[in-house]
Design a protein around this motif. Structure first.
Motif, PDB file in Angstrom:
ATOM      1  N   MET B   1     -10.743  29.961  16.106  1.00 13.95           N
ATOM      2  CA  MET B   1     -10.895  29.488  17.353  1.00 13.95           C
ATOM      3  C   MET B   1     -10.291  30.053  18.482  1.00 13.95           C
ATOM      4  N   SER B   2     -10.798  30.128  19.550  1.00 12.75           N
ATOM      5  CA  SER B   2     -10.432  31.113  20.650  1.00 12.75           C
ATOM      6  C   SER B   2     -10.252  30.382  21.822  1.00 12.75           C
ATOM      7  N   ILE B   3      -9.542  31.065  22.889  1.00 10.64           N
ATOM      8  CA  ILE B   3      -9.238  30.141  24.214  1.00 10.64           C
ATOM      9  C   ILE B   3      -9.693  31.133  25.448  1.00 10.64           C
ATOM     10  N   LYS B   4     -10.402  30.274  26.176  1.00  9.18           N
ATOM     11  CA  LYS B   4     -11.012  31.463  27.342  1.00  9.18           C
ATOM     12  C   LYS B   4     -10.469  30.709  28.584  1.00  9.18           C
ATOM     13  N   PRO B   5      -9.545  31.257  29.265  1.00  2.00           N
ATOM     14  CA  PRO B   5      -9.121  30.740  30.563  1.00  2.00           C
ATOM     15  C   PRO B   5     -10.141  30.645  31.543  1.00  2.00           C
ATOM     16  N   LEU B   6      -9.930  29.634  32.484  1.00  6.01           N
ATOM     17  CA  LEU B   6     -10.841  29.649  33.742  1.00  6.01           C
ATOM     18  C   LEU B   6     -10.420  30.427  34.825  1.00  6.01           C
ATOM     19  N   ASN B   7     -11.564  31.071  35.710  1.00  6.70           N
ATOM     20  CA  ASN B   7     -11.386  31.635  36.929  1.00  6.70           C
ATOM     21  C   ASN B   7     -10.331  32.502  37.082  1.00  6.70           C
ATOM     22  N   ASN B   8      -9.124  32.219  37.876  1.00  2.00           N
ATOM     23  CA  ASN B   8      -8.076  33.004  38.021  1.00  2.00           C
ATOM     24  C   ASN B   8      -6.753  33.204  36.876  1.00  2.00           C
ATOM     25  N   LYS B   9      -7.273  32.316  35.798  1.00  2.00           N
ATOM     26  CA  LYS B   9      -6.073  32.126  34.916  1.00  2.00           C
ATOM     27  C   LYS B   9      -5.969  33.109  33.738  1.00  2.00           C
ATOM     28  N   VAL B  10      -4.868  33.187  33.216  1.00  2.18           N
ATOM     29  CA  VAL B  10      -4.651  34.009  32.186  1.00  2.18           C
ATOM     30  C   VAL B  10      -3.853  33.200  30.924  1.00  2.18           C
ATOM     31  N   ALA B  11      -4.213  33.463  29.742  1.00  2.60           N
ATOM     32  CA  ALA B  11      -3.447  33.257  28.849  1.00  2.60           C
ATOM     33  C   ALA B  11      -2.507  33.967  28.114  1.00  2.60           C
ATOM     34  N   VAL B  12      -1.243  33.603  27.733  1.00  2.00           N
ATOM     35  CA  VAL B  12      -0.263  34.527  27.627  1.00  2.00           C
ATOM     36  C   VAL B  12       0.605  33.830  26.228  1.00  2.00           C
ATOM     37  N   GLN B  13       0.852  34.636  25.232  1.00  2.00           N
ATOM     38  CA  GLN B  13       1.560  34.434  24.097  1.00  2.00           C
ATOM     39  C   GLN B  13       2.820  34.708  24.100  1.00  2.00           C
ATOM     40  N   TYR B  14       3.766  33.820  23.742  1.00  2.00           N
ATOM     41  CA  TYR B  14       5.305  34.085  23.997  1.00  2.00           C
ATOM     42  C   TYR B  14       5.513  35.304  22.936  1.00  2.00           C
ATOM     43  N   LEU B  15       6.721  35.971  23.422  1.00  2.00           N
ATOM     44  CA  LEU B  15       6.933  37.115  22.452  1.00  2.00           C
ATOM     45  C   LEU B  15       7.939  36.263  21.413  1.00  2.00           C
ATOM     46  N   LYS B  16       7.932  36.709  20.055  1.00  2.00           N
ATOM     47  CA  LYS B  16       8.483  35.681  19.180  1.00  2.00           C
ATOM     48  C   LYS B  16      10.281  35.768  19.244  1.00  2.00           C
ATOM     49  N   ASP B  17      10.474  36.964  19.772  1.00  2.00           N
ATOM     50  CA  ASP B  17      12.063  37.004  19.853  1.00  2.00           C
ATOM     51  C   ASP B  17      12.643  36.492  20.852  1.00  2.00           C
ATOM     52  N   GLU B  18      11.953  35.684  21.810  1.00  2.00           N
ATOM     53  CA  GLU B  18      12.292  35.305  22.849  1.00  2.00           C
ATOM     54  C   GLU B  18      13.486  34.125  22.688  1.00  2.00           C
ATOM     55  N   LYS B  19      14.637  34.196  23.576  1.00  2.00           N
ATOM     56  CA  LYS B  19      15.553  33.288  23.165  1.00  2.00           C
ATOM     57  C   LYS B  19      15.173  32.301  24.217  1.00  2.00           C
ATOM     58  N   GLU B  20      15.366  30.884  23.683  1.00  2.00           N
ATOM     59  CA  GLU B  20      15.363  30.022  24.837  1.00  2.00           C
ATOM     60  C   GLU B  20      16.465  28.884  24.748  1.00  2.00           C
TER      61      GLU B  20
ATOM     62  N   GLU C  88     -10.827  17.996  39.304  1.00  2.00           N
ATOM     63  CA  GLU C  88     -11.378  19.148  40.049  1.00  2.00           C
ATOM     64  C   GLU C  88     -11.619  20.188  38.820  1.00  2.00           C
ATOM     65  N   ILE C  89     -12.487  21.190  39.069  1.00  2.00           N
ATOM     66  CA  ILE C  89     -12.675  22.349  38.414  1.00  2.00           C
ATOM     67  C   ILE C  89     -11.476  23.045  38.078  1.00  2.00           C
ATOM     68  N   LYS C  90     -10.585  23.358  39.236  1.00  2.00           N
ATOM     69  CA  LYS C  90      -9.485  23.947  39.372  1.00  2.00           C
ATOM     70  C   LYS C  90      -8.424  23.381  38.265  1.00  2.00           C
ATOM     71  N   ASP C  91      -8.399  22.141  38.009  1.00  2.00           N
ATOM     72  CA  ASP C  91      -7.431  21.613  36.789  1.00  2.00           C
ATOM     73  C   ASP C  91      -7.892  21.941  35.586  1.00  2.00           C
ATOM     74  N   VAL C  92      -9.331  22.311  35.163  1.00  2.00           N
ATOM     75  CA  VAL C  92      -9.430  22.736  33.732  1.00  2.00           C
ATOM     76  C   VAL C  92      -8.813  24.127  33.451  1.00  2.00           C
ATOM     77  N   LEU C  93      -8.092  24.177  32.582  1.00  2.00           N
ATOM     78  CA  LEU C  93      -7.237  25.287  32.313  1.00  2.00           C
ATOM     79  C   LEU C  93      -8.203  26.321  31.485  1.00  2.00           C
ATOM     80  N   ALA C  94      -8.873  25.920  30.587  1.00  2.00           N
ATOM     81  CA  ALA C  94      -9.377  26.945  29.297  1.00  2.00           C
ATOM     82  C   ALA C  94     -10.531  26.208  28.632  1.00  2.00           C
ATOM     83  N   VAL C  95     -11.543  27.092  28.280  1.00  2.00           N
ATOM     84  CA  VAL C  95     -12.534  26.374  27.272  1.00  2.00           C
ATOM     85  C   VAL C  95     -12.128  26.871  25.810  1.00  2.00           C
ATOM     86  N   ILE C  96     -11.929  25.865  24.906  1.00  2.00           N
ATOM     87  CA  ILE C  96     -11.710  26.432  23.509  1.00  2.00           C
ATOM     88  C   ILE C  96     -12.880  26.467  22.777  1.00  2.00           C
ATOM     89  N   SER C  97     -13.262  27.433  21.977  1.00  2.00           N
ATOM     90  CA  SER C  97     -14.365  27.898  21.127  1.00  2.00           C
ATOM     91  C   SER C  97     -14.124  28.015  19.974  1.00  2.00           C
TER      92      SER C  97
END
Lengths: 97, 97, 97, 97, 97, 97, 97
Positions: B1-20, C88-97
């Motif tokens: 399964m893959s994720i494709k962000p729309l338009n001006n968005k990016v997907a980020v995966q957290y670093l594992k060692d991050e302290k919360e 609104e389309i801007k509130d769609v974050l990503a497509v999953i496939s």
């Protein structure tokens, strides 16, 4: 390790001798009129984004510039135990020379 | 399964060692001045939208980049038990290399 | 009966297996930091407006796409006992496939 | 007597069978999460302004269309004992057919 | 004495028979859902600014038009013991004829 | 001593006979609906900025004009014991003649 | 040491004889209507940014100008024990001569 701000952002390193003891530790919100004695923060530009200039103009700051910025703008980042603040260029108020 | 962000968005995966552990579990709103000790989050770009570049410029980040972003921006998404954060590119502060 | 979203809006049908039990029924406002465990909603695009593409580009989603969207955006609509959310389309974050 | 909405506005007449009994009479503000069971309002377009189309496109709705709109947008108007709601076209969510 | 609204503003004279008795005199803020029974105000256009038309179009209202406007927009002005309301054209909802 | 407003601002001198006795001295915030009996302020234009006209049009006010303006806009200035209010042109509602 | 404001900002030096004794020391928020007796601050322009003019026009202020500005705009900066306020040009109300 190096830091590269995006777009219209710059990275600033705090001046070592900066005093911060007037900040309340409890996180109380201090209204504007009570902050009159506090200095806005000063620091040194350590990296700049690719888009900090007004269209058709030169970059308003370069690495090494001593700048004044609004204390309540930007986001602190700690990398390799060194603390930076990343600001949009609009929140850099002036260059001191 | 893959994720494709729309338009001006990016997907980020957290670093594992991050302290919360500094985040309150009860959902208390912590004013800015109290958050000074907390690191903004860092992560790795895993997917980008088609419109993250300034007009006529290159994409400011590519898949694999280690980035710093504002802890309070974006939306968490969980897909296949892996957690991502989807951010607008403007909320990515800097690339670390 | 069919639904045709206007302009930059899309209609999404919830996925049947979506869990919603973490939502308070009393309507209490839950601050952001308390919502970390909740999934943003996922659904299937069932109809799109005529103006969801960036200028000169293709539509970023098509009917049938599985998408992730911000839980707190959009408006719920019930037509023929079927529930949709119009976003609104801007509130769609990503497509999953 | 007839009504002519200005510019980007449309006039909608409520559907007679619409249920409204879930609205509190005292005017209490109901947070979003508590309104999940309420239908957004539906109605019939009775008049449109001269400027409801996107540039270079056709009008997205015409008189007689059955539409869904956000319950909390627009302004109610009573003319000749008939009640209308006047909405900006952006607050019309979809056409049902 | 005459009144000439500036730019995108119009002056409206209240209809004499308008009922206002539902307004609380103490200045209590009445939430939207409690105002459903109140008519938005109606009045007659008495003067218009030079810039009320969309670019390249005719003026959407002329002096003498009977209009409906949002009760909570605009500013009341009293000149020679006659009361007017001055509104931006965007807050005029519709012309009644 | 003279005053020259910048850009889109104008300086207005209060009319001498203006009544202000309805303003609470303690600084209480009065909601809109309670202010219905108060006149917006009137005054005489004493100076104008260089940029008060819409593009390609004439200045909408000239020195000497009697104007009505929103009581809650602008900033009071006292120069040589004379009080002025400096307003953006958009907050001047109408010219009275 | 000299100060160079960025972009659309100017640096102002307070006039020595300015009275400030009406400001509450405790940081209480004073509503607008209670501030009527307070002068907006006046000062002398000591430095200007490169972008304070409207497009195609001259700079609206020059070093040495005596200006009136909104008391609640801008950020105070202390450099070499001299206090300045850095303002966006839009918050400079007028030049006094």
């Amino acid at each position: 390790m190096s830091i590269k701000p995006l777009n219209n952002k710059v990275a600033v390193q705090y001046l070592k001798d900066e005093k911060e003891e007037k900040t309340t530790e409890g996180g109380i919100v201090i209204p504007d009129s009570a902050q009159k004695d506090e200095k806005p923060q000063q620091g040194k530009i350590v990296a700049v984004g690719d888009n900090i200039a007004e269209e058709g103009k030169e970059d308003p700051v370069v690495v090494g510039d001593l700048v004044v910025f609004d204390k309540y703008a930007g986001t602190k980042v700690e990398i390799d135990e060194e603390e930076y603040i990343i600001l949009e260029i609009k929140d850099v108020l002036a260059v001191i020379s």
